[in-house]
Scaffold this active site. Structure first.
Site, PDB file in Angstrom:
ATOM      1  N   ASP A   1       1.102  12.995   2.548  1.00  0.00           N
ATOM      2  CA  ASP A   1       1.099  13.852   3.730  1.00  0.00           C
ATOM      3  C   ASP A   1       2.523  14.095   4.219  1.00  0.00           C
ATOM      4  O   ASP A   1       2.752  14.896   5.127  1.00  0.00           O
ATOM      5  CB  ASP A   1       0.213  13.291   4.840  1.00  0.00           C
ATOM      6  CG  ASP A   1       0.593  11.890   5.278  1.00  0.00           C
ATOM      7  OD1 ASP A   1       1.609  11.356   4.794  1.00  0.00           O
ATOM      8  OD2 ASP A   1      -0.131  11.319   6.119  1.00  0.00           O
ATOM      9  N   SER A   2       3.503  13.446   3.557  1.00  0.00           N
ATOM     10  CA  SER A   2       4.908  13.782   3.770  1.00  0.00           C
ATOM     11  C   SER A   2       5.189  15.233   3.418  1.00  0.00           C
ATOM     12  O   SER A   2       6.232  15.786   3.801  1.00  0.00           O
ATOM     13  CB  SER A   2       5.807  12.861   2.936  1.00  0.00           C
ATOM     14  OG  SER A   2       5.336  12.762   1.603  1.00  0.00           O
TER      15      SER A   2
ATOM     16  N   ASP B   1      -3.157  11.776  -0.409  1.00  0.00           N
ATOM     17  CA  ASP B   1      -3.214  11.251   0.955  1.00  0.00           C
ATOM     18  C   ASP B   1      -4.336  11.920   1.732  1.00  0.00           C
ATOM     19  O   ASP B   1      -4.483  13.154   1.681  1.00  0.00           O
ATOM     20  CB  ASP B   1      -1.893  11.536   1.680  1.00  0.00           C
ATOM     21  CG  ASP B   1      -1.086  10.287   1.966  1.00  0.00           C
ATOM     22  OD1 ASP B   1      -1.676   9.191   2.000  1.00  0.00           O
ATOM     23  OD2 ASP B   1       0.129  10.414   2.168  1.00  0.00           O
TER      24      ASP B   1
ATOM     25  N   LYS C   1      -5.517   7.878  -0.600  1.00  0.00           N
ATOM     26  CA  LYS C   1      -4.826   6.875   0.212  1.00  0.00           C
ATOM     27  C   LYS C   1      -5.126   7.126   1.677  1.00  0.00           C
ATOM     28  O   LYS C   1      -5.168   8.282   2.126  1.00  0.00           O
ATOM     29  CB  LYS C   1      -3.309   6.922  -0.011  1.00  0.00           C
ATOM     30  CG  LYS C   1      -2.533   5.851   0.791  1.00  0.00           C
ATOM     31  CD  LYS C   1      -1.066   5.801   0.407  1.00  0.00           C
ATOM     32  CE  LYS C   1      -0.263   6.933   1.002  1.00  0.00           C
ATOM     33  NZ  LYS C   1      -0.199   6.881   2.491  1.00  0.00           N
TER      34      LYS C   1
ATOM     35  N   GLU D   1       4.918  -0.381   4.224  1.00  0.00           N
ATOM     36  CA  GLU D   1       6.040   0.461   4.645  1.00  0.00           C
ATOM     37  C   GLU D   1       6.777  -0.144   5.828  1.00  0.00           C
ATOM     38  O   GLU D   1       6.164  -0.462   6.849  1.00  0.00           O
ATOM     39  CB  GLU D   1       5.558   1.872   4.993  1.00  0.00           C
ATOM     40  CG  GLU D   1       6.700   2.796   5.419  1.00  0.00           C
ATOM     41  CD  GLU D   1       6.307   4.254   5.521  1.00  0.00           C
ATOM     42  OE1 GLU D   1       7.175   5.070   5.896  1.00  0.00           O
ATOM     43  OE2 GLU D   1       5.149   4.584   5.225  1.00  0.00           O
TER      44      GLU D   1
END
Length: 274
Positions: A55-56, A94, A124, A192
């Site tokens: 989703d980045s 994602d 994810k 993360e």
């Protein structure tokens, strides 16, 4: 499948069982984001075993300042392109903000779209115990799930910004979340922006692989956003190492092209048809 996960040759896709086998061997492996077919092909041919359609994309593809605005409909064509552009890598999609938090049924509906419409091999999602029902529902339905703990960007507003997570008592909570996610059936967990010692303890405590990003060298795998790795990000995070200066190289190429166009040097006769 070759015994080596990274760069191994095979006539099939990497699977979650291959990742589990790498964990048992103590083999570390790389993972990268990808958002289009051409880049996916380059990474796939380089031997990267897992590609994440993150989703980045909200920031690096669509130009938003966080991951929150991106939707399932935004990510579906990107995921399909990465699947088409690769032949060996396991492609993970994602689940974006708002596509799974409401209920297990919503999570299954979103995951089914990624797998049916885009050909993703896994999904994810972010969060710990609060998403256990979603993880269990997806796994029961045959959807491989990669979990994500620590700094979960979809919760950036709740965290009050992009901050290191898991210090002090919060580290015990993250450890408990990781074990619960493993029990629920997740095949791997991204860690993360957590302290390196915590990430290493989580890694040794789990039977499933851990994938670090800003979590030190003790995880089973490492992931980076490919634009960060290539030096395209103006102000990368502390945990990023740029392995190239692609931004500068692209700028040089564009300026050379523009100079030849304005001077009349391009196109030359060899670039024209008779």
């Amino acid at each position: 499948m070759s015994s080596s996960l990274y760069g191994g040759a095979s006539g099939r896709r990497v699977t979650v069982r291959d990742l589990a086998a790498a964990k048992e061997r103590g083999e570390k492996w790389p993972m990268l984001t990808a958002y289009d077919a051409m880049t996916a092909r380059v990474f796939d041919e380089a031997g990267i075993p897992v590609l994440l359609v993150g989703d980045s994309a909200a920031m690096v593809v669509y130009g938003y300042d966080s991951t929150l605005p991106v939707s399932v409909d935004d990510l579906l064509p990107l995921t399909a392109a990465v699947v088409r552009g690769s032949s060996r890598a396991l492609v993970v999609a994602d689940l974006p903000f708002g596509s799974y938090q409401a209920s297990p049924a919503q999570a299954l509906e979103s995951a089914a779209r990624f797998m049916k419409e885009a050909g993703a091999h896994a999904v994810k999602l972010e969060g710990g115990r609060r998403v256990l029902p979603q993880v269990e529902a997806l796994v029961s339905a045959g959807v491989p799930v990669m979990a994500h703990l620590g700094l979960t960007p979809q919760s950036v507003n709740a965290f009050g910004g992009y901050r290191v997570q898991g210090r002090g008592q919060a580290g015990d909570e993250l450890m408990a979340d990781a074990k619960d996610l493993q029990q629920a059936g997740a095949f791997a967990v991204v860690l993360e922006c957590v302290p390196a010692d915590l990430a290493e303890r989580v890694t040794t405590s789990l039977a499933i692989p851990t994938i670090g990003i800003g979590a030190g060298a003790g995880t089973d795998a490492q992931v980076l956003v490919w634009q960060d790795l290539m030096g395209l990000t103006p102000k990368p995070a502390k945990f990023v190492k740029a392995y190239s200066d692609l931004g500068a190289e692209m700028g040089r190429a564009v300026r050379s092209f523009a100079a030849e166009v304005t001077s009349g040097a391009f196109p030359a006769p060899e670039h024209a048809y008779s």
